[in-house]
Structures are given as C-alpha cells and as structure tokens.
Design a protein around this motif. Structure first.
Motif, short mmCIF file in Angstrom:
data_model
loop_
_atom_site.label_atom_id
_atom_site.label_comp_id
_atom_site.label_asym_id
_atom_site.label_seq_id
_atom_site.Cartn_x
_atom_site.Cartn_y
_atom_site.Cartn_z
N ASN A 18 0.82 -1.21 0.00
CA ASN A 18 0.00 0.00 0.00
C ASN A 18 0.86 1.26 0.00
O ASN A 18 0.53 2.24 -0.67
N ALA A 19 1.94 1.23 0.76
CA ALA A 19 2.83 2.40 0.79
C ALA A 19 3.43 2.66 -0.58
O ALA A 19 3.52 3.81 -1.03
N ALA A 20 3.87 1.59 -1.25
CA ALA A 20 4.46 1.75 -2.58
C ALA A 20 3.43 2.23 -3.59
O ALA A 20 3.68 3.17 -4.37
N ALA A 21 2.24 1.59 -3.59
CA ALA A 21 1.20 1.97 -4.56
C ALA A 21 0.75 3.41 -4.35
O ALA A 21 0.58 4.17 -5.31
N TYR A 22 0.54 3.80 -3.09
CA TYR A 22 0.10 5.17 -2.81
C TYR A 22 1.16 6.18 -3.24
O TYR A 22 0.83 7.21 -3.85
N THR A 23 2.41 5.90 -2.91
CA THR A 23 3.49 6.83 -3.24
C THR A 23 3.58 7.06 -4.74
O THR A 23 3.72 8.20 -5.21
N LEU A 320 9.24 -0.67 9.04
CA LEU A 320 10.18 -1.00 7.99
C LEU A 320 9.45 -1.29 6.68
O LEU A 320 9.91 -0.94 5.59
N ALA A 321 8.29 -1.94 6.79
CA ALA A 321 7.50 -2.26 5.60
C ALA A 321 7.03 -0.98 4.91
O ALA A 321 7.21 -0.82 3.69
N MET A 322 6.41 -0.08 5.67
CA MET A 322 5.92 1.16 5.07
C MET A 322 7.05 1.99 4.49
O MET A 322 6.92 2.57 3.40
N THR A 323 8.16 2.06 5.21
CA THR A 323 9.27 2.89 4.73
C THR A 323 9.90 2.31 3.47
O THR A 323 10.21 3.04 2.52
N SER A 324 10.07 0.98 3.43
CA SER A 324 10.65 0.39 2.22
C SER A 324 9.71 0.56 1.03
O SER A 324 10.16 0.82 -0.10
N GLY A 325 8.39 0.42 1.26
CA GLY A 325 7.44 0.64 0.18
C GLY A 325 7.47 2.07 -0.32
O GLY A 325 7.45 2.32 -1.53
N ARG A 326 7.50 3.01 0.62
CA ARG A 326 7.56 4.42 0.22
C ARG A 326 8.83 4.72 -0.57
O ARG A 326 8.79 5.38 -1.63
N ILE A 327 9.97 4.26 -0.08
CA ILE A 327 11.23 4.54 -0.75
C ILE A 327 11.27 3.91 -2.13
O ILE A 327 11.75 4.51 -3.10
N ALA A 328 10.74 2.68 -2.26
CA ALA A 328 10.67 2.05 -3.58
C ALA A 328 9.82 2.90 -4.52
O ALA A 328 10.19 3.12 -5.69
N GLY A 329 8.67 3.38 -4.03
CA GLY A 329 7.81 4.22 -4.85
C GLY A 329 8.48 5.51 -5.26
O GLY A 329 8.37 5.96 -6.42
N GLU A 330 9.19 6.12 -4.33
CA GLU A 330 9.89 7.37 -4.65
C GLU A 330 10.99 7.14 -5.68
O GLU A 330 11.19 7.96 -6.60
N ALA A 331 11.73 6.06 -5.51
CA ALA A 331 12.81 5.75 -6.45
C ALA A 331 12.26 5.50 -7.85
O ALA A 331 12.79 6.01 -8.85
N ILE A 332 11.18 4.72 -7.95
CA ILE A 332 10.57 4.43 -9.25
C ILE A 332 10.03 5.70 -9.89
O ILE A 332 10.20 5.94 -11.10
#
Length: 435
Positions: A18-23, A320-332
């Motif tokens: 969810n963090a990655a998709a939202y970001t 850690l899950a939310m932060t890794s998802g957010r960072i992945a989304g930001e990087a992409i």
C-alpha cells in the motif's frame, strides 16, 4: 486489462504494498495493485502496532480518519518462568502528546482504510487476483505478471514485489532463495473481546491510552520466541511466535504454546471473562540483515516482509515495511520522471536510498544478534529466566532464612549456570552483538 500497460504493478496490499502503490499513484504514475485476498487485510485479522512517523511521512493527515485503536503510553517487558514474571515497564505522560508516536491497530480495518487511500490517489486495485508468475522477456527482464484470471500478460515497466515473507514469485523467478526455517518465525494470535471500561480498569488506562506487554522466557519452552499482548479499544490482541526451525525440531504445537501462554498466572487475570472471536497464524521474517535477499533487478524491486525487512531485536516490522514501500515508490517515480528505463542499474537507486534510511542502518547494526539468540535459545529462554526468578524470589521472600544463605544459594545457581551453559560467554557475545 491485459491490453493496458502500467507504469508499475504492485503485488500485495499489505503495509509495504500500500505504501508503494500510494506513493507512486500520488505522483501521477499509472499503478495496478493486485491482492489475492477478498479485500486488503482479509488475511490479517490480528492486531498490530502502528508507528506514526512512518505513516505520517506518506499520509500527513492520517489521524483524521484512520481506524486507530489506542495510542500507547506504556510498554512492559517481562521475563517469565512457569509461575512468575520479572519485569520492567516504562510509562510516560509525554506520549499523551497531540500527535502520538505509536498506536494499536486492527490490521483488517487498517489495511482496508489504507487501500481506500491508494484508490483515491488514482491506483487501480484488484482483489481476489493471484499473481501466478512474473513475465520475463528473452533477456530475463521482468515485463509484467501472469495472474489466475483469464488473459495474457499484464505489462508494466516495473513490478513491486510486496508478497509477504514466503516470496513465492521471487523464488520461482530465481531472484531469491526460499527463506530458511531458522530465519522465519510462526506467530499464532487470538483476539479477546472485552468491554472498553474493563480493559481500562485492568490496565490502568484512561480514555484511549494503550499498553503493550512483551514477554520472553519459559513460555516458549526453550525455543527462540516472544509472547505479546496489545490493548485495543474493546479487545486484546494476544499472541506468541517462535522460529519455524525450532517448531520443527521440538514438534511443539503452536496452538498449545498459545494456550499455555494465555493461561500463565501473569496473563490469565488480564483475559478473564473475554470472548475469543478470531484466531490467526502469520509468518514473520526473523533472519535480520544477513537474510536480506537481492532487493532489485531488471524490472523489479522487493519490499517489506518479502525483502525480510524486520527488526527482530526491537520487534519492529510495519515501520520497515511502510518505509521500504515508500522509498521504492519514490525511487521508481524519480526514474520515471527522468524517462529512464527500469533497468537493474537504475533501480539500484532504491537500494541506495534504503541504505541511507533507518531501515538498513538499524538492521546492519544488529546483524549478529538474531544468530546469537537463535543458537543459544535454551540459555536465553529457559535457564536465565529461571535464574532471574529464583534470585528475585530469594530477595523478596521473608521466611526466617538468613540472608547470607539466600545469597549463597543464588550465587551457587549462577556458578552452576556459568559452568554448564556458558553464562559469561553469552553475556560477552550479547554485549558485542548489541554495540
């Protein structure tokens, strides 16, 4: 759907997915999120701890409508033997701040709320859809996914694997190895329902204040494990988890372990009169820094539990899950904004950003701790808890026995433990692993 092309496909609708998709969606990317459950959170009936700072970075105003249970003001740490616990607790009015630091949540409710935010940001979310395998081109680059729905490949520039600790898709594609049993814990959990006023009275909690209890010792029957209790508004989340490898070696029943834990003399009064409505089992990555697989490749990245990102020493996972998802989304999103392809070289940005965050800094610091606790579990989870209880009881029991005799008995037990179980050696190694 198969004729569409997406900027990114996210596999999984837990914290990291969810963090990655939202970001990514909130930055204008065309995102498809696939979840095999009936709805996001349908597989997560248990309670959990939410770390506000990490979610606030993603959704600053989450407190306005997120389904939060209680904000935590007290943490209790218990070391148990069969009839007692030796403990410490920390409680502070500082945690009654305008924007509290930690909350208890019920994942089924929270994940649905988070998914609504993902949809509102513009992502397409499909539930009851299982990704069966990753689609690769002739060069081995991930170009999309196959699902159990009729149709051909769903194409995307990059796939974010947020599929949980087993990581079946990554394993099938040979991007990672199957997690070892000694690097994964199985936690079993129950939800005990009680009136709000009863919980408040038993734990001394006014209003929506909350308390967490974490316990280790003979409750895990010599295995490396931890018991926990979280207070919600009208329920108590109770659970215990141990290494899968230890369950296999001892043939202990997870449910029998949970049943014994809830009947421990220190726990039983807290649950008296409660109604059990939910039971669940959940795998948790416990291998620490040394168990982390490759985190990126041509057309893919992996986040959250699938990346083995769990801080077992501090019992932290969702942050850690939310932060890794957010960072992945930001990087992409950054790579997309530069109109660069989603190659392994470009997606290494995700790993570089993760290296600079608390996630990998914390895991790297405690990289030797899991192995120490796992390989010396009899000492840490049986012998030492029993010694602590014996010493404490000798100190507080007044029965006419001279104090010098009690001190000698305690000293003799310590000497016996030192010679038999290597107490001094364990203490030195623990100190070295902690530094």
């Amino acid at each position: 759907m198969t004729e569409e092309r997406f900027d990114a496909i996210v596999v999984g609708a837990g914290m990291s997915g969810n963090a990655a998709a939202y970001t990514m969606a909130s930055r204008g990317l065309k995102v498809l999120q696939l979840e095999r459950g009936e709805y996001p959170g349908s597989k997560n009936v248990q309670g959990a701890i939410l770390y506000a700072n990490m979610l606030e970075t993603i959704i600053p105003d989450f407190r306005d409508d997120a389904p939060l249970e209680r904000h935590l003001v007290e943490q209790r740490f218990w070391v148990t033997d069969d009839t007692s616990h030796t403990g410490m607790h920390y409680r502070s009015d500082d945690f009654n701040e305008p924007a509290p630091n930690r909350y208890t949540i019920i994942r089924a409710q929270f994940d649905k709320w988070f998914s609504r935010k993902v949809r509102a940001a513009g992502a397409i979310v499909l539930c009851e859809t299982t990704v069966t395998e990753l689609a690769l081109d002739a060069a081995g680059k991930v170009i999309g996914v196959h699902t159990d729905r009729a149709g051909s490949v769903i194409h995307a520039d990059v796939v974010v694997l947020a599929e949980g600790v087993n990581g079946l898709l990554g394993t099938r594609a040979r991007f990672r190895k199957v997690p070892k049993p000694e690097a994964v814990a199985l936690a079993v959990k129950e939800m005990h329902f009680l009136p709000e006023e009863v919980i408040n009275e038993r734990f001394g909690l006014p209003g929506d204040q909350g308390c967490v209890i974490e316990a280790a010792g003979t409750i895990s029957r010599g295995m490396a494990g931890l018991g926990f209790l979280y207070t919600n508004k009208e329920s108590i989340s109770l659970g215990i988890g141990c290494l899968v490898s230890h369950f296999a070696a001892t043939l202990e029943s997870p449910y029998a372990l949970l049943d014994a834990f809830k009947n421990h003399p220190s726990i039983r009064p807290l649950l008296a009169g409660s109604e059990i409505k939910e039971y669940a089992a959940h795998l948790i990555p416990e291998g620490g820094f040394k168990a982390i697989p490759q985190l990126f490749g041509d057309g893919w990245v992996v986040v959250g539990d699938a990346a083995q990102l769990n801080n077992a020493v501090h019992r932290e996972g969702s942050n850690l899950a939310m932060t890794s998802g957010r960072i992945a989304g930001e990087a992409i999103a950054a790579i997309k904004s530069r109109k660069h392809p989603m190659t392994s070289d470009n997606l290494s940005l995700y790993k570089a950003m993760l290296d600079k965050s608390f996630v990998l800094k914390d895991l790297r610091k405690y990289k030797d701790m899991p192995a120490l606790l796992h390989t010396n579990s009899r000492n840490f989870f049986t012998t030492y808890p029993q010694l602590m209880s014996q010493a404490a009881q000798n100190f507080v029991r007044v029965d006419g026995t001279p104090k010098i005799e009690k001190e000698r008995a305690t000293t003799a037990a310590l000497i016996k433990a030192r010679s038999r179980w290597g107490l001094v050696s364990d203490a030195v190694r623990l100190a070295l692993a902690w530094r």
